[in-house]
Design a protein around this motif. Sequence first.
Motif, PDB file in Angstrom:
ATOM      1  N   ARG A  48      -1.087   3.263  -3.508  1.00  0.00           N
ATOM      2  CA  ARG A  48      -1.812   1.980  -3.538  1.00  0.00           C
ATOM      3  C   ARG A  48      -1.147   0.957  -2.610  1.00  0.00           C
ATOM      4  O   ARG A  48      -1.820   0.220  -1.894  1.00  0.00           O
ATOM      5  N   LEU A  49       0.172   0.899  -2.643  1.00  0.00           N
ATOM      6  CA  LEU A  49       0.892  -0.049  -1.785  1.00  0.00           C
ATOM      7  C   LEU A  49       0.769   0.334  -0.310  1.00  0.00           C
ATOM      8  O   LEU A  49       0.669  -0.530   0.557  1.00  0.00           O
ATOM      9  N   MET A  50       0.756   1.635  -0.029  1.00  0.00           N
ATOM     10  CA  MET A  50       0.512   2.092   1.344  1.00  0.00           C
ATOM     11  C   MET A  50      -0.866   1.626   1.811  1.00  0.00           C
ATOM     12  O   MET A  50      -1.039   1.171   2.940  1.00  0.00           O
ATOM     13  N   ALA A  51      -1.851   1.742   0.915  1.00  0.00           N
ATOM     14  CA  ALA A  51      -3.223   1.345   1.253  1.00  0.00           C
ATOM     15  C   ALA A  51      -3.320  -0.146   1.545  1.00  0.00           C
ATOM     16  O   ALA A  51      -4.181  -0.579   2.313  1.00  0.00           O
ATOM     17  N   GLU A  52      -2.439  -0.945   0.932  1.00  0.00           N
ATOM     18  CA  GLU A  52      -2.431  -2.387   1.174  1.00  0.00           C
ATOM     19  C   GLU A  52      -1.653  -2.761   2.426  1.00  0.00           C
ATOM     20  O   GLU A  52      -1.552  -3.937   2.774  1.00  0.00           O
ATOM     21  N   GLY A  53      -1.072  -1.756   3.099  1.00  0.00           N
ATOM     22  CA  GLY A  53      -0.396  -1.999   4.370  1.00  0.00           C
ATOM     23  C   GLY A  53       1.097  -2.247   4.282  1.00  0.00           C
ATOM     24  O   GLY A  53       1.718  -2.636   5.266  1.00  0.00           O
ATOM     25  N   HIS A  54       1.700  -2.015   3.111  1.00  0.00           N
ATOM     26  CA  HIS A  54       3.141  -2.241   2.953  1.00  0.00           C
ATOM     27  C   HIS A  54       3.945  -1.124   3.607  1.00  0.00           C
ATOM     28  O   HIS A  54       3.569   0.049   3.546  1.00  0.00           O
ATOM     29  N   GLY A  55       5.069  -1.478   4.220  1.00  0.00           N
ATOM     30  CA  GLY A  55       5.994  -0.500   4.774  1.00  0.00           C
ATOM     31  C   GLY A  55       6.923   0.019   3.690  1.00  0.00           C
ATOM     32  O   GLY A  55       6.913  -0.474   2.557  1.00  0.00           O
ATOM     33  N   ASN A  56       7.753   1.003   4.043  1.00  0.00           N
ATOM     34  CA  ASN A  56       8.640   1.626   3.054  1.00  0.00           C
ATOM     35  C   ASN A  56       9.593   0.632   2.395  1.00  0.00           C
ATOM     36  O   ASN A  56       9.825   0.679   1.190  1.00  0.00           O
ATOM     37  N   ALA A  57      10.153  -0.292   3.187  1.00  0.00           N
ATOM     38  CA  ALA A  57      11.115  -1.257   2.628  1.00  0.00           C
ATOM     39  C   ALA A  57      10.434  -2.164   1.604  1.00  0.00           C
ATOM     40  O   ALA A  57      10.990  -2.436   0.529  1.00  0.00           O
ATOM     41  N   ASP A  58       9.215  -2.638   1.924  1.00  0.00           N
ATOM     42  CA  ASP A  58       8.474  -3.498   0.982  1.00  0.00           C
ATOM     43  C   ASP A  58       8.124  -2.740  -0.295  1.00  0.00           C
ATOM     44  O   ASP A  58       8.208  -3.283  -1.405  1.00  0.00           O
ATOM     45  N   ILE A  59       7.707  -1.482  -0.138  1.00  0.00           N
ATOM     46  CA  ILE A  59       7.336  -0.675  -1.308  1.00  0.00           C
ATOM     47  C   ILE A  59       8.551  -0.494  -2.218  1.00  0.00           C
ATOM     48  O   ILE A  59       8.455  -0.631  -3.439  1.00  0.00           O
ATOM     49  N   ALA A  60       9.699  -0.218  -1.611  1.00  0.00           N
ATOM     50  CA  ALA A  60      10.938  -0.044  -2.396  1.00  0.00           C
ATOM     51  C   ALA A  60      11.264  -1.316  -3.178  1.00  0.00           C
ATOM     52  O   ALA A  60      11.615  -1.266  -4.360  1.00  0.00           O
ATOM     53  N   LEU A  61      11.115  -2.473  -2.521  1.00  0.00           N
ATOM     54  CA  LEU A  61      11.401  -3.754  -3.165  1.00  0.00           C
ATOM     55  C   LEU A  61      10.430  -4.014  -4.317  1.00  0.00           C
ATOM     56  O   LEU A  61      10.831  -4.407  -5.409  1.00  0.00           O
ATOM     57  N   LEU A  62       9.141  -3.756  -4.081  1.00  0.00           N
ATOM     58  CA  LEU A  62       8.121  -4.010  -5.102  1.00  0.00           C
ATOM     59  C   LEU A  62       8.243  -3.078  -6.301  1.00  0.00           C
ATOM     60  O   LEU A  62       7.935  -3.456  -7.433  1.00  0.00           O
ATOM     61  N   LEU A  63       8.680  -1.833  -6.057  1.00  0.00           N
ATOM     62  CA  LEU A  63       8.785  -0.864  -7.147  1.00  0.00           C
ATOM     63  C   LEU A  63      10.191  -0.800  -7.756  1.00  0.00           C
ATOM     64  O   LEU A  63      10.423  -0.071  -8.724  1.00  0.00           O
TER      65      LEU A  63
END
Length: 201
Positions: free
Chosen positions: A150-165
Amino acid sequence: MTATLTAPPAAPAVAVRVVPARGAERIRALAERAGLEPGADAYAGTVTVIVAADTERALRVPRTPGPALFVCDTISPEGRRRVLRAGAVVIGAAELTEDSLLRAVHRAAHPHPSIPYPELSGVLSTGIRPHGAPAPGTPALTARQTSVLRLMAEGHGNADIALLLGCSEHTVKNVIYELMTRLQARNRAHAVAHAVRHGLV
């Protein structure tokens, strides 16, 4: 009577069959102005254009096998999901122009593994779950894999996804690798498109 339109020689050959319905004449006129000319015969790969009030009615219209384009007055997020899963393209009647019709026809005739961002965003932003289970044979995803997707679909990069999760970037990379393998995806966009079409997100 069904109208058949083919592209002029300079453009990639595409045939369009407009199913008779209220509003079909407008589609034929737009198609002609967009450079699609009436042709004598349709052929394999003909794009069937179905005009309907909504996606539910459009999906019920009998059509020949092959690519399809739905032109609908209203498009619900769930309706858009169902159209994507059917392998068709949908466009709102209000946003229809010569250019948008031509683009939609070519998208239907030449499917791409990824889904245009505005369409994908409209599907994912509501959080509505699809009716029923994923298609038979479609691999199930873990909760972590679904969150990353879902976060990939919203355009987040790996670093942002790690921070959000709240996990490491290394973990995110591992989850994405597992996703690509499980979905047999060539890249991130292909993974998201596959997941949407099969009801995994």
